[in-house]
Design a protein around this motif. Structure first.
Motif, PDB file in Angstrom:
ATOM      1  N   ALA A 218       0.831  -1.208   0.000  1.00  0.00           N
ATOM      2  CA  ALA A 218       0.000   0.000   0.000  1.00  0.00           C
ATOM      3  C   ALA A 218       0.864   1.257   0.000  1.00  0.00           C
ATOM      4  CB  ALA A 218      -0.930  -0.004   1.209  1.00  0.00           C
ATOM      5  N   SER A 219       1.957   1.221   0.787  1.00  0.00           N
ATOM      6  CA  SER A 219       2.866   2.363   0.839  1.00  0.00           C
ATOM      7  C   SER A 219       3.499   2.628  -0.523  1.00  0.00           C
ATOM      8  CB  SER A 219       3.949   2.123   1.882  1.00  0.00           C
ATOM      9  OG  SER A 219       4.935   3.137   1.843  1.00  0.00           O
ATOM     10  N   LEU A 220       3.974   1.577  -1.181  1.00  0.00           N
ATOM     11  CA  LEU A 220       4.581   1.738  -2.503  1.00  0.00           C
ATOM     12  C   LEU A 220       3.581   2.313  -3.504  1.00  0.00           C
ATOM     13  CD1 LEU A 220       6.629  -1.584  -2.774  1.00  0.00           C
ATOM     14  CD2 LEU A 220       7.566   0.729  -2.651  1.00  0.00           C
ATOM     15  N   GLY A 221       2.363   1.771  -3.489  1.00  0.00           N
ATOM     16  CA  GLY A 221       1.349   2.243  -4.416  1.00  0.00           C
ATOM     17  C   GLY A 221       0.981   3.702  -4.196  1.00  0.00           C
ATOM     18  N   LEU A 222       0.821   4.084  -2.915  1.00  0.00           N
ATOM     19  CA  LEU A 222       0.437   5.455  -2.604  1.00  0.00           C
ATOM     20  C   LEU A 222       1.570   6.444  -2.864  1.00  0.00           C
ATOM     21  CD1 LEU A 222      -1.579   4.870   0.690  1.00  0.00           C
ATOM     22  CD2 LEU A 222      -2.499   5.604  -1.517  1.00  0.00           C
ATOM     23  N   VAL A 223       2.792   6.062  -2.521  1.00  0.00           N
ATOM     24  CA  VAL A 223       3.930   6.962  -2.709  1.00  0.00           C
ATOM     25  C   VAL A 223       4.139   7.273  -4.189  1.00  0.00           C
ATOM     26  CG1 VAL A 223       6.447   7.143  -2.558  1.00  0.00           C
ATOM     27  CG2 VAL A 223       5.133   6.391  -0.575  1.00  0.00           C
ATOM     28  N   PHE A 224       4.099   6.240  -5.036  1.00  0.00           N
ATOM     29  CA  PHE A 224       4.375   6.450  -6.459  1.00  0.00           C
ATOM     30  C   PHE A 224       3.129   6.781  -7.282  1.00  0.00           C
ATOM     31  CE2 PHE A 224       8.041   3.781  -5.184  1.00  0.00           C
ATOM     32  CZ  PHE A 224       9.055   4.651  -5.566  1.00  0.00           C
ATOM     33  N   GLY A 225       1.954   6.615  -6.662  1.00  0.00           N
ATOM     34  CA  GLY A 225       0.750   6.883  -7.435  1.00  0.00           C
ATOM     35  C   GLY A 225      -0.108   8.030  -6.948  1.00  0.00           C
ATOM     36  N   TYR A 226       0.132   8.491  -5.706  1.00  0.00           N
ATOM     37  CA  TYR A 226      -0.779   9.490  -5.154  1.00  0.00           C
ATOM     38  C   TYR A 226      -0.058  10.631  -4.439  1.00  0.00           C
ATOM     39  CZ  TYR A 226      -4.289  11.472  -1.983  1.00  0.00           C
ATOM     40  OH  TYR A 226      -5.101  12.332  -1.285  1.00  0.00           O
ATOM     41  N   ALA A 227       1.038  10.363  -3.780  1.00  0.00           N
ATOM     42  CA  ALA A 227       1.695  11.349  -2.921  1.00  0.00           C
ATOM     43  C   ALA A 227       2.232  12.535  -3.726  1.00  0.00           C
ATOM     44  CB  ALA A 227       2.831  10.692  -2.146  1.00  0.00           C
ATOM     45  N   SER A 228       2.256  13.683  -3.066  1.00  0.00           N
ATOM     46  CA  SER A 228       2.813  14.883  -3.678  1.00  0.00           C
ATOM     47  C   SER A 228       4.340  14.845  -3.644  1.00  0.00           C
ATOM     48  CB  SER A 228       2.319  16.121  -2.920  1.00  0.00           C
ATOM     49  OG  SER A 228       3.005  17.284  -3.351  1.00  0.00           O
ATOM     50  N   ASP A 229       4.969  15.246  -4.755  1.00  0.00           N
ATOM     51  CA  ASP A 229       6.437  15.303  -4.795  1.00  0.00           C
ATOM     52  C   ASP A 229       6.931  16.747  -4.739  1.00  0.00           C
ATOM     53  OD1 ASP A 229       5.765  16.273  -7.262  1.00  0.00           O
ATOM     54  OD2 ASP A 229       7.046  14.916  -8.414  1.00  0.00           O
ATOM     55  N   SER A 230       6.049  17.640  -4.283  1.00  0.00           N
ATOM     56  CA  SER A 230       6.415  19.048  -4.145  1.00  0.00           C
ATOM     57  C   SER A 230       6.579  19.381  -2.671  1.00  0.00           C
ATOM     58  CB  SER A 230       5.338  19.936  -4.767  1.00  0.00           C
ATOM     59  OG  SER A 230       5.683  21.301  -4.614  1.00  0.00           O
ATOM     60  N   MET A 231       7.808  19.668  -2.259  1.00  0.00           N
ATOM     61  CA  MET A 231       8.102  19.990  -0.863  1.00  0.00           C
ATOM     62  C   MET A 231       9.130  21.104  -0.800  1.00  0.00           C
ATOM     63  SD  MET A 231       8.414  16.167   0.766  1.00  0.00           S
ATOM     64  CE  MET A 231       7.244  14.888   0.315  1.00  0.00           C
TER      65      MET A 231
ATOM     66  N   PHE B 219       1.353   8.281   6.955  1.00  0.00           N
ATOM     67  CA  PHE B 219       0.841   7.402   8.002  1.00  0.00           C
ATOM     68  C   PHE B 219       0.904   5.935   7.563  1.00  0.00           C
ATOM     69  CE2 PHE B 219      -2.743   5.055   9.863  1.00  0.00           C
ATOM     70  CZ  PHE B 219      -2.409   5.141  11.206  1.00  0.00           C
ATOM     71  N   VAL B 220       0.494   5.644   6.333  1.00  0.00           N
ATOM     72  CA  VAL B 220       0.541   4.261   5.826  1.00  0.00           C
ATOM     73  C   VAL B 220       1.982   3.756   5.807  1.00  0.00           C
ATOM     74  CG1 VAL B 220       0.136   2.790   3.821  1.00  0.00           C
ATOM     75  CG2 VAL B 220      -1.588   4.462   4.491  1.00  0.00           C
ATOM     76  N   SER B 221       2.902   4.593   5.364  1.00  0.00           N
ATOM     77  CA  SER B 221       4.315   4.195   5.335  1.00  0.00           C
ATOM     78  C   SER B 221       4.854   3.973   6.743  1.00  0.00           C
ATOM     79  CB  SER B 221       5.149   5.270   4.627  1.00  0.00           C
ATOM     80  OG  SER B 221       4.760   5.403   3.283  1.00  0.00           O
TER      81      SER B 221
END
Length: 248
Positions: free
Chosen positions: A31-44, A203-205
């Motif tokens: 779930a962490s892999l899927g969310l990080v590469f498919g949903y998470a923002s890469d702008s920080m 949180f999932v990660s």
């Protein structure tokens, strides 16, 4: 060993021997892999870059690493008080994992910082320096233990070292609030934080890394117990094999 201690150790062994956390590690890891590469923002921090996704594992590794070293501290205290080998094995196994997680925290943080702050390392940042100090402290603990783990005197020395050395952990995690931080500004409870991490993915990660820690800790404790049994059988075998020659 008192009845309360027996019940506590029995409960911890049942938790560690359960296969549930292994399945949960796989579930939350995917779930962490899927969310990080498919949903998470890469702008920080005002920078849009794929390396920002490291943050979703960098932060959990740091938090769970601190938890692992806290378990080491508690295990060392319990061993010094009771002398029960289970606490020594729990403390050492958790210290190994805490050291690995701390190493990965430093590596991922350096890779992330190279893009965000344009530097691999900054000696003026209080969080970096104190966390590196934690890394060296627990490297020392593992070295001491490896010099004679299982021997009573060395085990007690390593446990005393683990108790005293733990003071560096809360200092490092509170350092950005105790002193002025150049790079690591406090994020929790700080409305001016610029990280903009997607909280649900983080949180999932975090849960995934936590269950990974439990799975690996269970394996390390079981290995310690098996090693102890094998050493005991070897000593018994040598004792039974060697019989002094009787003089007539």
């Amino acid at each position: 060993m008192g009845s309360y201690e027996k019940r506590t150790i029995g409960l911890l062994r049942r938790i560690l021997r359960s296969s549930v956390h292994g399945y949960l590690t796989l579930l939350f890891g995917l779930a962490s892999l899927g969310l990080v590469f498919g949903y998470a923002s890469d702008s920080m921090y005002g920078v849009s870059h794929g390396v920002n996704l490291i943050a979703y594992w960098h932060v959990p590794l740091a938090l769970v690493g601190g938890l692992a070293l806290t378990v080491t501290f508690l295990g060392c205290v319990c061993y010094l008080v009771t002398g029960t080998r289970f606490w020594e094995q729990l403390a050492h196994g958790s210290a190994e994992l805490g050291f690995v997680f701390a190493t990965l925290t430093l590596v991922t943080g350096s890779a992330w910082g190279r893009v965000i702050w344009n530097t691999w390392w900054n000696w003026s940042d209080i969080r970096l320096v104190t966390f590196l100090f934690v890394w060296f402290i627990y490297a020392g603990y593992l070295i001491i233990y490896s010099s004679g783990g299982g021997a009573g005197r060395v085990s007690r020395l390593a446990s005393v070292y683990g108790v005293i050395g733990f003071i560096t952990v809360p200092i490092s995690y509170a350092s950005t609030r105790l002193w002025t931080a150049r790079l690591h500004a406090p994020s929790v409870g700080n409305p001016d934080a610029e990280a903009a991490i997607t909280a649900s993915v983080l949180f999932v990660s975090l849960v995934a890394v936590l269950f990974l820690y439990l799975s690996l800790l269970a394996a390390r404790v079981r290995l310690h117990e098996l090693t102890t049994r094998v050493d005991s059988l070897k000593n018994r075998s040598r004792t039974e094999t060697y019989k002094p020659t009787e003089e007539y």
